[in-house]
Scaffold this motif. Structure first.
Motif, mmCIF file in Angstrom:
data_model
loop_
_atom_site.group_PDB
_atom_site.id
_atom_site.type_symbol
_atom_site.label_atom_id
_atom_site.label_comp_id
_atom_site.label_asym_id
_atom_site.label_seq_id
_atom_site.Cartn_x
_atom_site.Cartn_y
_atom_site.Cartn_z
ATOM 1 N N VAL A 3 34.683 -33.534 -0.736
ATOM 2 C CA VAL A 3 35.879 -32.789 -0.378
ATOM 3 C C VAL A 3 36.191 -33.105 1.072
ATOM 4 O O VAL A 3 35.282 -33.238 1.893
ATOM 5 C CB VAL A 3 35.654 -31.282 -0.519
ATOM 6 C CG1 VAL A 3 36.971 -30.560 -0.394
ATOM 7 C CG2 VAL A 3 35.002 -30.966 -1.835
ATOM 8 N N VAL A 4 37.445 -33.246 1.311
ATOM 9 C CA VAL A 4 37.831 -33.541 2.677
ATOM 10 C C VAL A 4 37.625 -32.293 3.537
ATOM 11 O O VAL A 4 37.836 -31.181 3.081
ATOM 12 C CB VAL A 4 39.279 -34.046 2.723
ATOM 13 C CG1 VAL A 4 40.242 -32.943 2.432
ATOM 14 C CG2 VAL A 4 39.590 -34.702 4.041
ATOM 15 N N GLY A 9 43.014 -36.383 9.741
ATOM 16 C CA GLY A 9 43.407 -37.730 9.347
ATOM 17 C C GLY A 9 44.853 -37.782 8.914
ATOM 18 O O GLY A 9 45.620 -38.646 9.351
ATOM 19 N N VAL A 621 57.298 17.970 14.651
ATOM 20 C CA VAL A 621 56.272 17.886 15.681
ATOM 21 C C VAL A 621 56.831 17.960 17.085
ATOM 22 O O VAL A 621 56.072 18.056 18.037
ATOM 23 C CB VAL A 621 55.442 16.596 15.534
ATOM 24 C CG1 VAL A 621 54.654 16.622 14.245
ATOM 25 C CG2 VAL A 621 56.312 15.383 15.616
ATOM 26 N N SER A 657 47.756 21.403 10.749
ATOM 27 C CA SER A 657 48.235 21.560 12.115
ATOM 28 C C SER A 657 47.603 22.791 12.770
ATOM 29 O O SER A 657 47.207 23.743 12.104
ATOM 30 C CB SER A 657 49.741 21.701 12.087
ATOM 31 O OG SER A 657 50.192 22.247 13.291
ATOM 32 N N TYR A 658 47.555 22.759 14.103
ATOM 33 C CA TYR A 658 47.049 23.945 14.810
ATOM 34 C C TYR A 658 48.089 25.048 14.780
ATOM 35 O O TYR A 658 47.785 26.204 14.989
ATOM 36 C CB TYR A 658 46.692 23.575 16.263
ATOM 37 C CG TYR A 658 47.901 23.430 17.132
ATOM 38 C CD1 TYR A 658 48.388 24.509 17.868
ATOM 39 C CD2 TYR A 658 48.605 22.229 17.201
ATOM 40 C CE1 TYR A 658 49.516 24.394 18.642
ATOM 41 C CE2 TYR A 658 49.726 22.104 17.961
ATOM 42 C CZ TYR A 658 50.183 23.189 18.689
ATOM 43 O OH TYR A 658 51.313 23.073 19.434
ATOM 44 N N PRO B 46 42.659 -37.728 1.182
ATOM 45 C CA PRO B 46 41.919 -36.483 0.986
ATOM 46 C C PRO B 46 41.640 -36.154 -0.483
ATOM 47 O O PRO B 46 41.058 -35.101 -0.742
ATOM 48 C CB PRO B 46 42.882 -35.464 1.573
ATOM 49 C CG PRO B 46 44.222 -36.023 1.285
ATOM 50 C CD PRO B 46 44.094 -37.495 1.316
ATOM 51 N N THR B 47 42.063 -37.009 -1.405
ATOM 52 C CA THR B 47 41.919 -36.583 -2.803
ATOM 53 C C THR B 47 40.538 -36.878 -3.375
ATOM 54 O O THR B 47 40.017 -36.107 -4.163
ATOM 55 C CB THR B 47 43.003 -37.245 -3.674
ATOM 56 O OG1 THR B 47 43.317 -38.498 -3.108
ATOM 57 C CG2 THR B 47 44.216 -36.391 -3.774
ATOM 58 N N PHE B 86 41.175 -40.782 13.741
ATOM 59 C CA PHE B 86 41.227 -39.586 12.876
ATOM 60 C C PHE B 86 41.339 -39.962 11.405
ATOM 61 O O PHE B 86 40.814 -39.274 10.541
ATOM 62 C CB PHE B 86 42.395 -38.679 13.269
ATOM 63 C CG PHE B 86 42.035 -37.767 14.402
ATOM 64 C CD1 PHE B 86 40.919 -36.955 14.315
ATOM 65 C CD2 PHE B 86 42.796 -37.725 15.563
ATOM 66 C CE1 PHE B 86 40.579 -36.125 15.359
ATOM 67 C CE2 PHE B 86 42.448 -36.899 16.602
ATOM 68 C CZ PHE B 86 41.340 -36.094 16.514
ATOM 69 N N PRO B 90 37.368 -39.045 8.199
ATOM 70 C CA PRO B 90 36.946 -38.509 6.898
ATOM 71 C C PRO B 90 35.959 -39.428 6.189
ATOM 72 O O PRO B 90 35.087 -38.943 5.467
ATOM 73 C CB PRO B 90 38.255 -38.410 6.116
ATOM 74 C CG PRO B 90 39.296 -38.304 7.132
ATOM 75 C CD PRO B 90 38.829 -39.034 8.333
ATOM 76 N N THR B 93 32.639 -38.382 7.747
ATOM 77 C CA THR B 93 32.154 -37.006 7.565
ATOM 78 C C THR B 93 32.071 -36.601 6.101
ATOM 79 O O THR B 93 31.217 -35.815 5.729
ATOM 80 C CB THR B 93 33.080 -36.016 8.284
ATOM 81 O OG1 THR B 93 34.417 -36.273 7.849
ATOM 82 C CG2 THR B 93 32.998 -36.177 9.781
ATOM 83 N N ASP B 94 32.996 -37.084 5.285
ATOM 84 C CA ASP B 94 33.114 -36.498 3.948
ATOM 85 C C ASP B 94 32.642 -37.405 2.810
ATOM 86 O O ASP B 94 32.741 -37.030 1.656
ATOM 87 C CB ASP B 94 34.575 -36.107 3.678
ATOM 88 C CG ASP B 94 35.096 -35.203 4.754
ATOM 89 O OD1 ASP B 94 34.282 -34.464 5.333
ATOM 90 O OD2 ASP B 94 36.306 -35.253 5.030
ATOM 91 N N GLU B 264 50.485 16.841 23.709
ATOM 92 C CA GLU B 264 50.892 18.216 23.512
ATOM 93 C C GLU B 264 51.476 18.428 22.123
ATOM 94 O O GLU B 264 51.329 19.469 21.518
ATOM 95 C CB GLU B 264 51.955 18.547 24.552
ATOM 96 C CG GLU B 264 51.781 19.899 25.188
ATOM 97 C CD GLU B 264 52.635 19.987 26.422
ATOM 98 O OE1 GLU B 264 53.854 20.078 26.273
ATOM 99 O OE2 GLU B 264 52.065 19.957 27.538
ATOM 100 N N ARG B 265 52.173 17.386 21.659
ATOM 101 C CA ARG B 265 52.868 17.508 20.380
ATOM 102 C C ARG B 265 51.946 17.355 19.186
ATOM 103 O O ARG B 265 52.335 17.604 18.067
ATOM 104 C CB ARG B 265 53.875 16.378 20.253
ATOM 105 C CG ARG B 265 55.198 16.699 20.856
ATOM 106 C CD ARG B 265 56.064 15.508 20.599
ATOM 107 N NE ARG B 265 57.179 15.510 21.524
ATOM 108 C CZ ARG B 265 57.960 14.463 21.699
ATOM 109 N NH1 ARG B 265 57.745 13.371 21.024
ATOM 110 N NH2 ARG B 265 58.962 14.518 22.529
ATOM 111 N N ILE B 266 50.769 16.842 19.445
ATOM 112 C CA ILE B 266 49.937 16.489 18.298
ATOM 113 C C ILE B 266 49.755 17.701 17.405
ATOM 114 O O ILE B 266 49.452 18.800 17.866
ATOM 115 C CB ILE B 266 48.583 15.936 18.766
ATOM 116 C CG1 ILE B 266 48.798 14.537 19.309
ATOM 117 C CG2 ILE B 266 47.590 15.924 17.636
ATOM 118 C CD1 ILE B 266 47.587 13.892 19.869
ATOM 119 N N VAL B 267 49.946 17.456 16.168
ATOM 120 C CA VAL B 267 49.966 18.606 15.258
ATOM 121 C C VAL B 267 48.574 18.989 14.797
ATOM 122 O O VAL B 267 47.706 18.171 14.736
ATOM 123 C CB VAL B 267 50.842 18.296 14.041
ATOM 124 C CG1 VAL B 267 52.286 18.401 14.454
ATOM 125 C CG2 VAL B 267 50.520 16.957 13.507
#
Lengths: 999, 267
Positions: A3-4, A9, A621, A657-658, B46-47, B86, B90, B93-94, B264-267
């Motif tokens: 496999v390549v 290449g 909110v 919620s609080y 590559p095949t 390049f 292959p 390496t392959d 402050e807004r966090i519920v």
């Protein structure tokens, strides 16, 4: 197999000079891009330059490769633009993630461009023809492959009505396709105008069919608000020779009535009167007038309205020299007019609720006993619970048995108590006024009863005639004009608003406005709400007038009433209401912002519109006022009720919620949107809230829980039983806060509402938003400020019944099957006196003798159970038969739990026979089957609601089940007595009389 | 034998002959023909399709690309070198197990390392190095490149320059010439940082030029921003000490405040 391991290449090859090499490299890259896109991505500029090179003959391939690389990089926009460049190389039928994703992207893109260009008019955004080509290719492919639903969905999304039409007409099942499309347009098309366009197209397609489905056409026409066309269709059906067509017309009428669109129905009716032959046009006009009078009269003399009109018609017939067919037609017309006016269905519902009433007086009794007398809040809550339990059943036994106790209600409590009678007698159109007569303000006689009961009675009349107030309007107007008392004005305003709901009657509006301008806090509040009720969904400019006054007045109550009223005017208008909503939500006054939340809720009711949800969540909110935050969360319930499964998920964080106000809102939001569903997630979410640390949160949670669990019994969800016990405990606990106690009392009322035969449903069976129900719940949620508004919840009750009707609109004997275990849908078991249950709970020492006795008892129980089995089989109606095995089961349960339950499951049947009219729960609908070879065949295969039945053996005599029970004048007198005795506060107390309908 | 393959072999033979003759024009022509022919074989990367003649094809293709690399060295075309290398890679390496390793493998890999060094692409150099099998490091060709890189990094430029005499392969000579230029660039870069100005004589010495003329051409070509004045080379300092980056105080304050609000807004 080698496999390549790298694409370098091939990438290097791209830089070769020879075009054949470049092409070779591109082709190989195209097939390998899924493996080597990270490597290729660095060389994308090279490939792009190939694409841009005019001399290169495979530019499209280059574009495709680039597109794929961008897809893997997650740059869908770039990917799409290159895919467009790839033209035909981009294969829509390719079965890969890449192709699927890009197609979806392309369609999304196209759809958003289309909707944008629609918004901006003709000269809107120019759409890339290549994009259009891809979408069209996809659509054509879907149609060719027979994936019509997919094609329809895409066509709707992309605003391609031409393709939609093609998909529908070419599909193999046109009817199915169209109804699918209707669902689609309601569930997913958020833009109102566009939805109308789709529906118009659908109507066109329907009408082109060889056998048009009139029921659906009329539903569509209702959405489009074209009463004239409906009238024409109905007329054509009525004029046809076939009786079946007439049945169909009736069915259409019932279906339309179920949607509760009063103004529309009135329009249809009026068109029906004007339509018949031109020659007799003026005559017919007078008939219309006459029948109007008849209607008004009927309330006065308590005579049958339908009869009255019939008389008017028949007395008129000879004058016009009409032939027999015309007479027959007029007869049919009268019937259908009765249906359109809602009277027929209301009357039948009333009979059903009365005859099937299964309310449990013992619950009320135990509530009454455990509630402290002097606690006025709990006292009136109990009265309210009673009213709800018996809503629409006309059964007021409990009140009459406890007159002394009842008389403790004073002032506004008395107002509420009187109004409660209206809930009990809801829909008792003919005798409503007679029933309330003892409490109504007496014309002429100055020193009548207390203004509280008089006001309450007017309110009660409104409740009785809610949304069908043709007959009572005038009386309410007179009462409004003839009084100076704020309390009576309050009642009259509410009553008028209810009776003339959504009719946009100018005169009434002016009268109510005058009350408003008197600037009395109490009357003004009711006037504000009343104006809203009158103008529901009209989006008229009256809203700005109301807003101006809201800015002017000093009274918070009036502002609140008005802001709710303004909210009601934009009911269902969606985008159209945005300006007004903007105006309200940006106001300095928190009460108006609070109205803005309601406006959002009303305008986007049941649409699950994302924009509205975002806005509401934002306010929930971010607003500084607790009231606004609470309402914003609550409003989510209205926006989401068409998709109840969504709500628990959306509000789950808010419910932790609080801020107790937000938690309260979350509880009610679930209550509203999941009402009557018994949804498991909703219950799980509400459960912890019912034992919240803050009293009013508990109250809200209890009420919401009851709304969710209404008509769910213990075998469906075991938590229902737990909840009932919890309610009982809260009510009996001396140390419980009044607030939560009140919640518990109301909850038990809602849980068993309408004699256990109604549910809360905001959508009709055809998924149309029921205006009365939505408005009712919206005003109901105001009870936070004003307890008498609690009674508005009764507007949202709808009977869970199957009522089959024959051609004469009578209820014949007819049986059908529910393919489910009877225990799943049976009525909850009636409570047993507390003394017996308490003894069971005692822990007992196990002696050898008692062990023996137990063994014996067990044996006996088993025998008994097996003996009961055949007997229960033989009885057709399950509910009564269910009791036998139940009782034994309970006995054996105390001996040995699991064993007995298993036995019961084994012994239970898997189906039951239901007899017309029958109680059919929403959850049960999918199990309903009609029997083959039965005498009657339903015109429409609907599992519940009003269904017209075709008689296959018309020659034989019919067995009528429900007769016109509570109608004749014979009972009027006794009723008056009994009604007056119902709450003998002001009059001499009379002995309770036996009170029976001549059934 | 496959007629196509015969054709390839024939052209390849001509290519080899031309290469010996140093007839580069013919070589390029033939090579281009060969490459086009090679695209027709499915057994090549590559095949990697299994065909009866796969082994021969792979071998001949590898040979062709190896020659292509050598050709590019001879023609001093670095781009072509990169491209051909390049495409050759292959095959190294392959194709393990399919065809026996090539005797040219190590010299060519070493050449590539050298090329990267010349182009001052140190990062890629190390990437390539890491990809090599451990025993390849023992090979003199690769060892040479590695040692050069070490000297280069240490700044022992004289060692780099003297390594020219110890090349393991005749093709390396070309790159060693180029390396001298790279070293000079490196030195120029350093001196720019280190000095404000240098006397022409010193500059000449440091940059290893034999004449003033060479120095000034070099400056003109590669460093036009330098200036020769009064017998001194001035290194323009384009990069005046940059003002230290301003702290976006307002933005930070805004952010903090909005966080506080959100909290402050966090519920």
């Amino acid at each position: 197999m080698a496999v390549v391991s790298s694409a370098s290449g091939l990438l290097a090859m791209l830089n070769e000079e020879h075009p054949v090499l470049k092409l070779h490299a591109l082709q190989k890259l195209n097939s390998l891009v899924n493996l080597f896109w990270p490597e290729i991505s660095t060389s994308v500029p090279t490939i792009e330059s190939l694409y841009e090179d005019e001399g290169f003959d495979q530019r499209q391939l280059a574009a495709l490769v680039v597109s794929k690389v961008f897809y893997y990089l997650g740059e869908l926009n770039d990917s799409l633009s290159y895919a467009l460049g790839a033209g035909a190389m981009f294969d829509v039928s390719e079965d890969s993630d890449y192709a699927h994703t890009l197609l979806a992207k392309a369609i999304d893109e196209y759809a958003s461009l289309k909707s944008k260009s629609d918004k901006m008019g003709e000269e809107g955004a120019k759409i890339d023809p290549r994009l259009e080509a891809i979408v069209e290719r996809m659509l054509d492919k879907c149609i060719l492959d027979g994936k019509y639903q997919q094609a329809m969905g895409m066509a709707v999304e992309c605003r391609r009505l031409d393709k939609l039409e093609e998909a529908i007409t070419r599909s193999d099942n046109v009817h199915g396709a169209v109804s699918y499309c209707i669902n689609l347009s309601h569930a997913y098309v958020y833009h109102r105008e566009y939805r109308c366009e789709i529906l118009r197209l659908l109507v066109k397609i329907y009408q082109g069919l060889p056998s048009p489905d009139y029921v659906n056409i009329c539903q569509c026409l209702m959405f489009l608000n074209e009463p004239e066309t409906v009238a024409r269709i109905v007329e054509r059906l009525l004029r046809s020779d076939s009786k079946d067509d007439a049945l169909l017309a009736f069915q259409i009428a019932f279906d339309l009535v179920e949607n509760e669109h009063q103004a529309f129905l009135l329009d249809v009716r009026n068109h029906l009167y004007l339509k018949p032959q031109e020659a007799s046009l003026p005559d017919n006009g007078s008939v219309g007038m006459k029948s109007e009078n008849g209607n008004a009269d009927e309330a006065d003399n308590a005579a049958s309205g339908a009869q009255d009109v019939l008389m008017a018609e028949s007395s008129h017939a000879p004058n016009g020299n009409l032939d027999p067919t015309e007479v027959a037609y007029n007869g049919e017309l009268t019937k259908i007019k009765g249906i359109f006016s809602g009277e027929t269905s209301i009357q039948l519902t009333l009979q059903f609720l009365y005859s099937h009433n299964r309310s449990d007086l013992l619950i009320l009794k135990s509530i009454k006993q455990s509630v402290e007398m002097r606690n006025s809040v709990c006292h009136s809550a109990t009265i309210c619970a009673n009213a709800l339990m018996h809503a629409g059943t006309t059964v007021d036994t409990f009140l009459r048995e406890n007159l002394d106790w009842l008389s403790r209600a004073t002032n506004w409590a008395k107002f509420s108590a009187t109004a409660g009678l209206g809930v009990i007698h809801r829909g008792h159109l003919k005798q409503g006024r007679a029933l309330m007569a003892p409490y109504l303000p007496q014309t002429g006689a100055a020193g009548g009863g207390s203004p509280y009961s008089e006001g309450g009675a007017l309110y009660a009349l409104g409740l009785i005639h809610a949304n069908h107030g043709e007959g009572i309007k005038q009386f309410l107007r007179d009462s409004l004009q003839n009084t100076g008392s704020e309390v009576i004005q309050h009642g009259a305003c509410l009553g008028l608003g209810l009776a003339a709901l959504g009719t946009a009657d100018e005169e009434i509006y002016e009268e109510v406005k005058n009350i408003l301008f008197n600037d009395g806090a109490v009357a003004g509040e009711a006037a504000g709400i009343s104006m809203g009720l009158l103008m529901v969904g009209t989006a008229s400019d009256k809203a700005s007038e109301m807003l101006a006054y809201a800015h002017e007045t000093q009274h918070e109550k009036i502002i609140r009433g008005l802001s709710l009223g303004i909210a009601l005017t934009v009911y269902g208008r969606e985008e159209e209401a945005d300006t007004l909503i903007e105006q309200l939500t940006r106001d300095q006054d928190p009460i108006l912002r609070y109205g803005g939340m309601y406006a959002l809720a009303m305008a986007y009711r049941g649409t699950a519109n994302n924009k509205a949800i975002h806005q509401l969540l934002h306010f929930a909110v971010s607003d500084v006022s607790d009231d606004v935050r609470r309402t914003a969360v609550l409003a989510l319930g209205f926006v989401l009720y068409s998709e109840p499964e969504q709500t628990p998920r959306i509000v789950s964080l808010l419910s932790e919620s609080y801020n107790p106000h937000v938690r309260y809102g979350a509880a009610l939001a679930i209550g509203i949107s999941c009402a009557g569903t018994g949804l498991s997630e909703a219950i799980s979410l509400l459960e912890p809230l019912t034992s919240d640390v803050v009293d009013f949160v508990r109250q809200g949670a209890l009420i919401a829980m009851a709304m969710v669990m209404i008509q769910t019994n213990e075998s469906c969800d075991h938590r229902v039983g737990t909840f009932r016990r919890q309610l009982e405990k809260i009510i009996q606990d001396k140390h419980e806060d009044t607030m939560s106690k009140m919640g518990a009392i109301l909850a038990s009322g809602i849980l068993d509402a309408g004699g256990r035969n109604v549910t809360i449903s905001l959508l009709s069976k055809t998924r149309y938003n029921k205006i009365t129900a939505v408005v009712g719940l919206a005003v109901f949620s105001q009870f936070w400020y004003w307890y008498p508004l609690l009674y508005f919840i009764s507007l949202s009750f709808s009977p869970t019944a199957f009522i089959g009707l024959n051609h004469d609109l009578k209820v014949p004997r007819f049986e059908f099957v529910s393919n489910a275990k009877p225990s799943l849908f049976e009525y909850p078991r009636p409570t047993t006196p507390p003394s017996s249950t308490s003894t069971v709970k005692l822990p007992a020492a196990v002696l050898s003798t008692s062990a023996k006795a137990k063994a014996r008892a067990k044996k006996e129980a088993e025998q008994k159970a097996s003996a009961d089995k055949p007997s229960s089989d033989s009885v057709s109606a399950s509910s009564s038969s269910g009791k036998g095995p139940k009782a034994t089961e309970k006995d054996s349960e105390s001996v040995q739990g699991g064993n007995a339950i298993e036995k019961k499951i084994e012994s239970e049947q898997s189906f039951e026979l239901l007899t017309n009219p029958a109680r059919v729960l929403p959850a049960q609908e999918k199990h309903i089957r009609f029997l083959e070879g039965s005498r009657y065949v339903p015109v429409k295969l609907a599992p519940s609601g009003f269904v017209l039945l075709r008689d296959l053996q018309p020659a034989e005599a019919e067995v009528i089940v429900l007769t016109d029970a509570p109608s004749n004048a014979t009972s009027a007198n006794s009723q008056q007595n009994s009604a007056s005795s119902a709450m003998a506060v002001d009059e001499e107390p009379q002995p309770p009389q036996p009170f029976e309908f001549s059934a | 034998m496959d007629p196509q393959l015969v054709e390839v072999t024939q052209i390849f033979a001509r290519l080899k002959a031309a290469l010996l003759r140093n007839d580069f024009g013919t070589c390029n022509n033939l090579l281009s023909q060969l490459k086009v022919l090679l695209t027709k074989y499915p057994s090549l990367p590559p095949t990697f399709q299994q065909t009866p003649t796969a082994v021969e094809e792979l071998q001949i293709a590898r040979d062709i690309y190896e020659h292509a690399v050598l050709l590019s060295v001879k023609t001093e075309d670095q781009d072509a070198f990169e491209r051909d290398f390049f495409q050759l890679k292959p095959f190294y390496t392959d194709t393990c197990g399919l065809i026996p390793p090539s005797p040219q493998e190590c010299p060519i890999l070493g050449l590539n390392l050298l090329r990267l060094l010349v182009q001052n692409r140190i990062a890629e150099f190390h990437t390539e190095l890491e990809l090599l099998p451990p025993n390849a490091l023992e090979n003199p060709c690769i060892k040479h490149a590695v040692e050069l890189e070490q000297s280069f990094m240490e700044g022992a430029y004289n060692r780099v320059l003297s390594a020219r005499k110890t090349v393991p392969h005749e093709t390396y000579v070309h790159f060693m010439d180029l390396l001298a230029k790279t070293v000079r660039d490196e030195i120029a870069g350093c001196s720019e940082k280190a000095y404000d100005s240098l006397s022409v004589a010193d500059a000449k010495k440091i940059l290893m030029f034999s004449s003033d003329q060479e120095l000034s051409t070099y400056i003109e070509e590669d460093h036009p921003e330098w200036e020769i004045k009064n017998g001194f080379v001035f290194f323009q300092k384009a990069k005046e000490s940059q003002p230290c980056k301003e702290i976006p105080s307002l933005q930070l304050i805004n952010q903090t405040l909005s966080y506080a609000r959100e909290l402050e807004r966090i519920v």
